[in-house]
Enzyme design. Structure first.
Site, mmCIF file in Angstrom:
data_model
loop_
_atom_site.group_PDB
_atom_site.id
_atom_site.type_symbol
_atom_site.label_atom_id
_atom_site.label_comp_id
_atom_site.label_asym_id
_atom_site.label_seq_id
_atom_site.Cartn_x
_atom_site.Cartn_y
_atom_site.Cartn_z
ATOM 1 N N ARG A 61 0.801 -1.201 0.020
ATOM 2 C CA ARG A 61 0.092 0.074 0.203
ATOM 3 C C ARG A 61 0.766 1.005 0.049
ATOM 4 O O ARG A 61 0.710 2.214 -0.728
ATOM 5 C CB ARG A 61 -0.916 0.013 1.145
ATOM 6 C CG ARG A 61 -0.460 0.127 2.461
ATOM 7 C CD ARG A 61 -1.297 -0.900 3.153
ATOM 8 N NE ARG A 61 -1.263 -2.424 3.085
ATOM 9 C CZ ARG A 61 -2.270 -3.026 2.652
ATOM 10 N NH1 ARG A 61 -3.513 -2.614 2.756
ATOM 11 N NH2 ARG A 61 -2.131 -4.179 2.431
ATOM 12 N N THR A 62 1.920 1.165 0.903
ATOM 13 C CA THR A 62 2.939 2.771 1.001
ATOM 14 C C THR A 62 3.505 2.532 -0.475
ATOM 15 O O THR A 62 3.612 3.806 -1.213
ATOM 16 C CB THR A 62 3.664 2.266 2.380
ATOM 17 O OG1 THR A 62 2.905 2.234 3.205
ATOM 18 C CG2 THR A 62 4.458 3.920 2.359
ATOM 19 N N LYS A 90 27.213 -9.992 -4.593
ATOM 20 C CA LYS A 90 28.591 -9.935 -5.049
ATOM 21 C C LYS A 90 29.615 -9.384 -3.627
ATOM 22 O O LYS A 90 30.580 -9.263 -3.978
ATOM 23 C CB LYS A 90 28.804 -9.219 -6.204
ATOM 24 C CG LYS A 90 28.388 -9.725 -7.487
ATOM 25 C CD LYS A 90 28.835 -8.962 -8.775
ATOM 26 C CE LYS A 90 27.898 -9.508 -9.905
ATOM 27 N NZ LYS A 90 28.064 -8.595 -10.982
ATOM 28 N N ARG A 111 11.820 2.314 1.888
ATOM 29 C CA ARG A 111 11.441 1.535 2.852
ATOM 30 C C ARG A 111 12.515 0.577 3.423
ATOM 31 O O ARG A 111 12.949 -0.281 2.468
ATOM 32 C CB ARG A 111 10.132 0.907 2.707
ATOM 33 C CG ARG A 111 9.596 -0.186 3.720
ATOM 34 C CD ARG A 111 8.350 -0.434 3.589
ATOM 35 N NE ARG A 111 7.391 0.505 3.987
ATOM 36 C CZ ARG A 111 6.364 0.555 4.642
ATOM 37 N NH1 ARG A 111 5.810 -0.958 4.639
ATOM 38 N NH2 ARG A 111 5.190 1.378 5.069
ATOM 39 N N HIS A 144 8.045 6.421 10.663
ATOM 40 C CA HIS A 144 6.981 6.361 9.408
ATOM 41 C C HIS A 144 6.500 7.815 9.190
ATOM 42 O O HIS A 144 5.326 8.060 9.298
ATOM 43 C CB HIS A 144 5.994 5.340 9.660
ATOM 44 C CG HIS A 144 5.564 4.952 8.159
ATOM 45 N ND1 HIS A 144 5.726 5.529 7.062
ATOM 46 C CD2 HIS A 144 4.748 3.899 8.051
ATOM 47 C CE1 HIS A 144 5.051 4.828 6.029
ATOM 48 N NE2 HIS A 144 4.423 3.791 6.578
HETATM 49 C C1 NCD Z 1 2.334 0.296 8.486
HETATM 50 C C2 NCD Z 1 3.670 0.075 8.632
HETATM 51 O O1 NCD Z 1 4.440 -0.362 7.568
HETATM 52 O O2 NCD Z 1 4.347 0.581 9.456
HETATM 53 N N1 NCD Z 1 1.757 0.189 7.239
HETATM 54 C C3 NCD Z 1 1.702 1.386 6.311
HETATM 55 O O3 NCD Z 1 2.636 1.728 5.931
HETATM 56 N N2 NCD Z 1 0.542 1.519 5.663
HETATM 57 C C4 NCD Z 1 1.493 -0.292 9.470
HETATM 58 C C5 NCD Z 1 1.685 -1.736 9.478
HETATM 59 O O4 NCD Z 1 2.310 -2.562 8.912
HETATM 60 O O5 NCD Z 1 1.123 -2.392 10.719
#
Ligand code: NCD
Length: 333
Positions: A61-62, A90, A111, A144
């Site tokens: 989703r992100t 490598k 991420r 986040h």
């Molecule tokens: C969250 C995350 O990845 O920290 N999700 C997100 O970014 N929408 C929350 C989660 O994974 O619980």
């Protein structure tokens, strides 16, 4: 002199003016994108830029939210989702890998399971000849920041007829120790006057002392409790989170707790304020019963949409297109 890029790493870098401005810009972008001409205008603003989405921790989703946000601004995207396909196999360090990749791009959205990796890369690139901006799209159990921005944006829209976010009571529920979304949003809420935060979790998953110390320093009131039902009638917003058990193996722990006690059930709707707000960063498991979805207080689907617009606003701001977009808004809507 080298010009440092504007990175988005940690919520501590946002001040109240920035939060106001980015939410206003997101509202305007939303309006602009309602027409074909507006959509085409937005897609022309950064169509000379390219972004790398370096997502080496599970995310759909992100990832898609950022991908869509880039698309709305015309930015072309490439993705890395599995470092094993690169030269790390490598023996290259991940820092070198990302630095190499950064040379092809104008923006890195990242991420990563390591808490400070995005920050490290941002510093590394600042000292390089090609200092492209880095956006932290989730760093380990720690931060986040863009989720916190979209949560603030959602709260602001939800409380627009109730005097804004200030003076509200907000409960965080679930795995708060390892949930970076709750940590980031709680930190950011210290920017607002006379808030009261409630942290509702079993002791094993309670919010970290570092966040509580920050609240103390900023004189933000809070309560730490395990009693969810007692808190429901008291608060204006409830932020549910899931058990982050993907960390169990690494931590070597598995607390056997009754997570059902930390879920929002249909019967809880009657206990909650009629104009309250129920939020969740998603993905959800059983933290919110599906019957709650149709209640007008359920804001989690709106949160998703808000996330895309706030990310468009953030990226436009990073590339200093915010003024131009506001000018377009004034003359075309
Ligand atoms: C969250 C995350 O990845 O920290 N999700 C997100 O970014 N929408 C929350 C989660 O994974 O619980």
């Amino acid at each position: 002199m080298k010009k440092e890029a504007f990175h988005c790493i940690d919520v501590q870098q946002f001040d109240p003016d920035f939060l106001e401005e980015i939410c206003d810009l997101a509202d305007k972008i939303r309006e602009i994108s309602r027409t074909k001409a507006g959509t085409e205008y937005l897609a022309s603003t950064l169509n000379h830029k390219r972004a790398m989405l370096y997502f080496v921790q599970p995310s759909t989703r992100t990832f898609l939210s950022f991908y869509s946000a880039c698309q709305m601004l015309g930015i072309k995207c490439a993705e890395v989702r599995d470092p094993k396909t690169s030269s790390e196999i490598k023996g290259e360090s991940e820092e070198d890998t990302v630095r190499t990749f950064s040379l092809y791009f104008d923006l890195i959205i990242m991420r990563h399971p390591r808490a400070n990796f995005a920050e490290k890369i941002a510093h590394l690139l600042n000292d390089s000849d090609h200092p492209v901006p880095v956006i932290n799209a989730g760093s380990g159990k720690d931060q986040h920041p863009t989720q916190a921005l979209l949560d603030i944006y959602t709260l602001r829209r939800s409380f627009s007829h109730r005097g804004g976010i200030a003076r509200k009571k907000i409960a965080f529920v679930g795995d708060l120790r390892r949930g970076r979304t709750a940590r980031s949003l709680a930190s950011l809420l210290t920017q607002y006057q006379e808030m009261k935060l409630y942290f509702v979790a079993p002791p094993e998953y309670q919010i970290g002392q570092d966040i509580l110390s920050l609240l103390d320093r900023r004189s933000t009131a809070y309560e730490v409790t395990a009693d969810f039902e007692k808190v429901i009638p008291e608060v204006d917003a409830i932020y549910m989170t899931r058990l982050q058990d993907e960390w169990d193996q690494e931590e070597g722990v598995h607390a056997d707790i009754d997570i059902a006690r930390y879920s929002f059930q249909r019967r809880h709707l009657d206990l909650f304020k009629p104009d309250g707000v129920i939020m969740h960063p998603l993905p959800r498991r059983q933290e919110i019963a599906v019957e709650v979805d149709s209640d007008p207080r359920a804001a989690y689907w709106r949160q998703v949409r808000n996330g895309m617009y706030i990310r468009v606003a953030l990226i436009a701001g990073i590339f200093q297109r915010d003024r131009k977009i506001l000018d377009y808004y004034l003359s075309n809507t």
